[in-house]
Design a protein around this motif. Structure first.
Motif, mmCIF file in Angstrom:
data_model
loop_
_atom_site.group_PDB
_atom_site.id
_atom_site.type_symbol
_atom_site.label_atom_id
_atom_site.label_comp_id
_atom_site.label_asym_id
_atom_site.label_seq_id
_atom_site.Cartn_x
_atom_site.Cartn_y
_atom_site.Cartn_z
ATOM 1 N N ILE A 50 -1.381 5.815 10.279
ATOM 2 C CA ILE A 50 -0.172 5.679 9.457
ATOM 3 C C ILE A 50 -0.866 5.741 7.774
ATOM 4 O O ILE A 50 -0.112 6.247 6.987
ATOM 5 C CB ILE A 50 0.368 4.602 9.418
ATOM 6 N N VAL A 51 -1.858 4.940 7.544
ATOM 7 C CA VAL A 51 -2.426 4.884 6.083
ATOM 8 C C VAL A 51 -3.128 6.315 5.567
ATOM 9 O O VAL A 51 -2.704 6.713 4.645
ATOM 10 C CB VAL A 51 -3.384 3.903 6.171
ATOM 11 N N ALA A 52 -3.454 7.035 6.633
ATOM 12 C CA ALA A 52 -4.176 8.318 6.456
ATOM 13 C C ALA A 52 -2.812 9.302 6.007
ATOM 14 O O ALA A 52 -2.806 10.110 5.337
ATOM 15 C CB ALA A 52 -4.812 8.943 7.543
ATOM 16 N N SER A 53 -1.639 9.086 6.705
ATOM 17 C CA SER A 53 -0.571 9.770 6.566
ATOM 18 C C SER A 53 0.066 9.570 5.160
ATOM 19 O O SER A 53 0.503 10.470 4.318
ATOM 20 C CB SER A 53 0.486 9.350 7.705
ATOM 21 N N LEU A 54 0.000 8.370 4.602
ATOM 22 C CA LEU A 54 0.601 7.884 3.302
ATOM 23 C C LEU A 54 -0.287 8.453 2.318
ATOM 24 O O LEU A 54 0.343 9.119 1.326
ATOM 25 C CB LEU A 54 0.633 6.446 3.230
ATOM 26 N N LEU A 55 -1.659 8.486 2.466
ATOM 27 C CA LEU A 55 -2.584 8.860 1.482
ATOM 28 C C LEU A 55 -2.623 10.535 1.689
ATOM 29 O O LEU A 55 -2.692 10.987 0.177
ATOM 30 C CB LEU A 55 -4.095 8.437 2.108
ATOM 31 N N GLY A 56 -2.471 11.018 2.525
ATOM 32 C CA GLY A 56 -2.196 12.580 2.635
ATOM 33 C C GLY A 56 -0.942 12.886 1.698
ATOM 34 O O GLY A 56 -1.135 13.749 1.072
#
Length: 349
Positions: A50-56
């Protein structure tokens, strides 16, 4: 979080290179979705994905969407576009994580089933050992007691017969010990064996030499393929399987007719057939004959009661070679069939 920043950095560098050479910013978001997938694949739980999704989403908006190097969701359509990207990335992350967890559960279940099968095999082997070792020992003790207590009243022929019976039982015990030593060559933890390509004809020839030293009066007709075959195996273990099955045919067929030992090539397997022409096997025992259960008494009163440890060890060895083994009845007796793969075995661990 190191994994997250690593894949986001790789995705950013890839997106910059993609724009430099292709000048098509429509596919930049796909690169970040792939980074989210790899992040979820290489981490545990849902947080990292989920953190990777937000950063992306923020990276695409900040570095690859006009106006560049600033966050701006006010332009018409941008909010829907990045909201959709966020949803797709999150679903991808969650789905990947769930698949990993399901695979982990399946692996644990397979491991438990394998351990249960090994425990069953150990229990059956122990039961077979206790029977096949106790029976000849009991006979030997009884005959030695009879010899010591009444030897003065026995004729020479009776004494020789009694000593011959003791020797036969001692040889049977030696065979059992050899079987136990043979099975210890298999790694207990992984039930694996070290295999090397061996000439089929030489292995069969060596097994027959060892068998004839034990039972010189047994009659066996052997046939092997004309084609030269190299079979991946532990030669000593497979020789022990052949000897066990041949001895089983001699002792339990109930006749002295010639035994047929035939090896054929069928597809990607070498198939070994050991056929006797005796009384056959009780159909009720065919499914459990290799498990060391249902020991039967042949009624002759000798030490060769049941098939016990020998067949149990045969199954252990063939299974460790990734082959199959079975017993069937034919019109005039019983037949044991086992297979060995001809191809190079692959390490599955």
């Amino acid at each position: 979080m190191g994994v997250v920043f690593f894949f986001m950095s790789i995705a950013t560098l890839g997106a910059l290179a993609f724009l430099h050479f292709g000048r098509n910013d429509a596919s930049v978001s796909i690169i970040y979705v792939l980074a989210v997938m790899f992040t979820a694949r290489c981490t545990t739980g849902y947080v990292a994905g989920i953190v990777a999704s937000l950063l992306g989403v923020f990276c695409v908006n900040f570095a690859f969407t006009y106006p560049y190097m600033s966050l701006n969701f006010s332009i018409d359509g941008y909010l829907v576009t990045f909201g959709g990207m966020m949803i797709i990335s999150s679903i991808t992350s969650v789905t990947t994580t769930q698949l990993k967890e399901k695979n982990k559960i399946l692996k644990e279940r397979d491991k438990m089933l394998l351990e249960a099968e090994k425990e069953t095999m150990r229990a059956n082997l122990l039961r077979a050992v206790s029977h096949d070792l106790r029976t000849p020992l009991t006979g030997m003790i009884g005959m030695t007691n009879a010899y010591l207590e009444g030897g003065d009243h026995m004729s020479e022929s009776e004494k020789r017969e009694m000593v011959a019976n003791i020797r036969e039982d001692a040889n049977w015990l030696l065979n059992m010990v050899e079987n136990l030593l043979t099975v210890t060559r298999i790694q207990v933890g992984d039930t694996k064996v070290n295999t090397n390509p061996e000439p089929l004809e030489e292995v069969v020839s060596e097994a027959m030499m060892r068998f004839r030293r034990r039972l010189p009066k047994a009659k066996v007709r052997v046939s092997v393929p004309d084609e030269f075959l190299m079979v991946p195996m532990d030669a000593m273990l497979i020789e022990q399987v052949i000897i066990n099955l041949l001895e089983n045919a001699v002792y339990h067929s109930g006749v002295e007719d010639e035994i047929e030992f035939r090896v054929t090539k069928e597809g990607e397997n070498a198939v070994f057939h050991i056929r006797d022409f005796g009384k056959g096997i009780d159909p009720a025992r065919l499914d459990t004959i290799f498990d060391g259960v249902g020991i039967d008494k042949n009624g002759s009163g000798d030490s060769h009661k049941g098939m016990g440890i020998g067949l149990t060890i045969c199954k252990t060895i063939i299974t460790a070679h990734h082959g199959t083994i079975c017993a069937v009845n034919h019109d005039r007796g019983a037949e044991f069939i086992f297979t060995l793969p001809l191809g190079e075995e692959k390490d599955e661990q």
